[in-house]
Design an enzyme around this catalytic site. Structure first.
Site, PDB file in Angstrom:
ATOM      1  CG  ASP A 166      -0.170  -0.335   2.463  1.00 46.66           C
ATOM      2  OD1 ASP A 166       1.170  -0.149   2.455  1.00 46.66           O
ATOM      3  OD2 ASP A 166      -0.630  -0.757   3.444  1.00 46.66           O
ATOM      4  CD  GLU A 190       1.092  -6.665   3.457  1.00 50.18           C
ATOM      5  OE1 GLU A 190       2.132  -7.327   3.774  1.00 50.18           O
ATOM      6  OE2 GLU A 190       0.849  -5.633   3.564  1.00 50.18           O
ATOM      7  CD  GLU A 242       0.640   4.140   4.801  1.00 51.02           C
ATOM      8  OE1 GLU A 242      -0.472   4.824   5.187  1.00 51.02           O
ATOM      9  OE2 GLU A 242       1.607   4.554   4.997  1.00 51.02           O
ATOM     10  CG  HIS A 296       6.656   4.433  10.153  1.00 56.13           C
ATOM     11  ND1 HIS A 296       5.892   4.520   8.932  1.00 56.13           N
ATOM     12  CD2 HIS A 296       6.540   2.957  10.320  1.00 56.13           C
ATOM     13  CE1 HIS A 296       5.412   3.473   8.456  1.00 56.13           C
ATOM     14  NE2 HIS A 296       5.661   2.439   9.350  1.00 56.13           N
ATOM     15  NE  ARG A 353       3.407   9.769   4.527  1.00 51.16           N
ATOM     16  CZ  ARG A 353       3.959  10.705   3.627  1.00 51.16           C
ATOM     17  NH1 ARG A 353       3.679  11.963   3.667  1.00 51.16           N
ATOM     18  NH2 ARG A 353       5.360  10.110   3.097  1.00 51.16           N
ATOM     19  CG  HIS A 406      10.827   6.424   9.572  1.00 55.98           C
ATOM     20  ND1 HIS A 406      11.218   7.449   8.957  1.00 55.98           N
ATOM     21  CD2 HIS A 406      10.165   5.590   8.677  1.00 55.98           C
ATOM     22  CE1 HIS A 406      10.914   7.228   7.646  1.00 55.98           C
ATOM     23  NE2 HIS A 406      10.187   6.039   7.749  1.00 55.98           N
TER      24      HIS A 406
END
Ligand code: UD1
Ligand code: UDP
Length: 369
Positions: free
Chosen positions: A98, A120, A134, A207, A209, A240
């Site tokens: 994604d 996936e 995603e 991490h 968003r 990250h």
């Protein structure tokens, strides 16, 4: 007979970890030839994985730029891949999951009218902002893909319910194949010298968003409190490399006793630290799939997950990002032996470790090979 060229596209760390075992199986399958194209949406974190698996890409778009927007990244992936698809002579494009790389890879293949395989496939929260972007990336890919490789029955059923029954295949998740490469009984790492084996190790990553800014700050405050109050724990936190995250983690957690901030760890180190930790605190997708196999409880720093199988297995608990809740949930796993036991019984709902073989078999059938 000519080999069928399969263009395998990826660009971020988790895609690389989950596509690498598939590349390996494609390499040894007569009749198929993998052509690997990395977008390098991630650079260092991608290169770490390529090195571990010994993969040398045929194409490297080298696209990572600090601070680029989703739109800028999307445009450069789309135009870069258009050329690669044309020159590679591929008859199938495989994308994973994604990310922006995956969505734009699928779109570029569609524009070139090349069949698309989605590895996936079928994960859903049905909330377009969680995770962002995603959730919509994978829904869009689902719409244009020709072969859908769903990791679980539940993800397959979700796709079927979206009326694409014909080409949905439940294969398991290739992340379990990957774990078989990485887990080592005799694991060594420089960080081990800094850790106290008599303490409980908490492995942490963050991490997403939607967690940038205040949610992340709240979580870090809970972590700082636990580390300050308890001498029997240590946090291992590979940060990250997004500059915003590095800054905030440094400000709140830097230099604190019993908190080890590190650069991203390679995948072998990560899996082996996870296998040796007490529990995991994360908003990562891939880690939610790995931890059940390792028998490690995961406190998921999100309100909802597209991996409900791990929640049903008892290993995952979605706890959001508020300081009080995160603090309380960590304290429970540290103090309540029964609660810990219930979440730490290893049970893996994500496949048999042969997902790559299953996927390749379906590709062979698709081409009547
Ligand atoms: C991306 C994916 C996300 C996935 C995550 C895995 C999108 C929109 N997001 O998010 O789905 O869960 O990867 O980690 O596709 N950076 C480096 N070195 C690296 C990698 C990143 O310095 O090796 C820094 C760069 O400044 C880069 C920034 O991190 O611009 C953000 O990278 P980006 O790929 O845009 O987003 P992620 O948050 O990593
Ligand atoms: N991982 C890694 N090094 C780290 C942190 C994570 O190799 O320092 C691995 C982890 O084991 C998992 C994958 O990276 O296989 C997850 O990637 P990430 O959390 O960045 O992305 P997501 O899965 O959320 O898309």
């Amino acid at each position: 007979m000519e080999e069928v060229r399969v263009l395998v596209v990826f660009g971020t760390r988790p895609e690389a970890i989950k596509m690498a075992p598939l590349v390996k199986v494609l390499e040894r399958t007569p009749g198929l030839r993998p052509v690997v194209c990395v977008t390098a949406q991630h650079r260092e974190m991608l290169d770490q994985v390529l090195e571990v698996f010994g993969i040398k890409p045929d194409y490297d778009l080298d696209l990572m730029k600090p601070g680029q927007s989703l739109a800028e990244l999307s445009v450069s992936v789309l135009t870069g891949l258009e050329k690669v698809i044309r020159s590679s002579g591929c008859q199938l494009v495989l994308v994973h999951g994604d990310t922006t790389t995956a969505f734009m890879g699928a779109l570029a293949a569609y524009y070139s009218q090349i069949p698309i395989g989605h590895v996936e496939a079928g994960l859903r929260t049905y909330d377009k902002y969680a995770p962002y972007p995603e959730e919509m990336n994978r829904e869009f890919i689902g719409r244009v893909a020709d072969l859908h490789f769903a990791p679980t029955v539940q993800s397959g059923l979700q796709l079927a319910a979206e009326n694409r029954i014909a080409n949905v295949h439940v294969t398991g998740n290739t992340v379990i194949d990957s774990l078989q490469w990485t887990i080592q009984e005799k694991f060594n790492h420089p960080l081990l010298a800094k850790l106290d084996k008599s303490r409980k190790w908490i492995f942490m990553t963050m991490h997403r968003r939607e967690n940038w800014g205040n949610p992340m700050k709240e979580v870090f405050e809970a972590v700082a409190r636990i580390a300050a109050e308890r001498e029997d724990v240590e946090f291992i936190y590979p940060v990250h490399p997004n500059p915003e995250i590095v800054k905030l983690a440094g400000e709140i957690l830097g230099g604190k006793a019993r908190i080890h901030l590190t650069e991203p760890l390679d995948v072998v180190a990560t899996h082996n630290f996870m296998a040796r930790c007490h529990f995991v605190l994360t908003d990562s997708g891939g880690i939610q799939e790995e931890a059940p196999s390792l028998g490690k409880p995961v406190l998921v720093l999100r309100e909802k997950t597209e991996r409900p199988e791990g929640v049903e297995a008892g290993t995952l608990r979605c706890i959001g990002t508020r300081t009080e809740r995160v603090y309380r949930e960590m304290a429970i796993l540290l103090d309540d032996k029964e609660a810990y036991r219930m979440m730490s019984e290893a049970s893996n709902p994500f496949g048999d470790g042969y997902a790559s073989e299953h996927i390749v078999q379906i590709i062979l059938e698709f081409f009547d090979l």
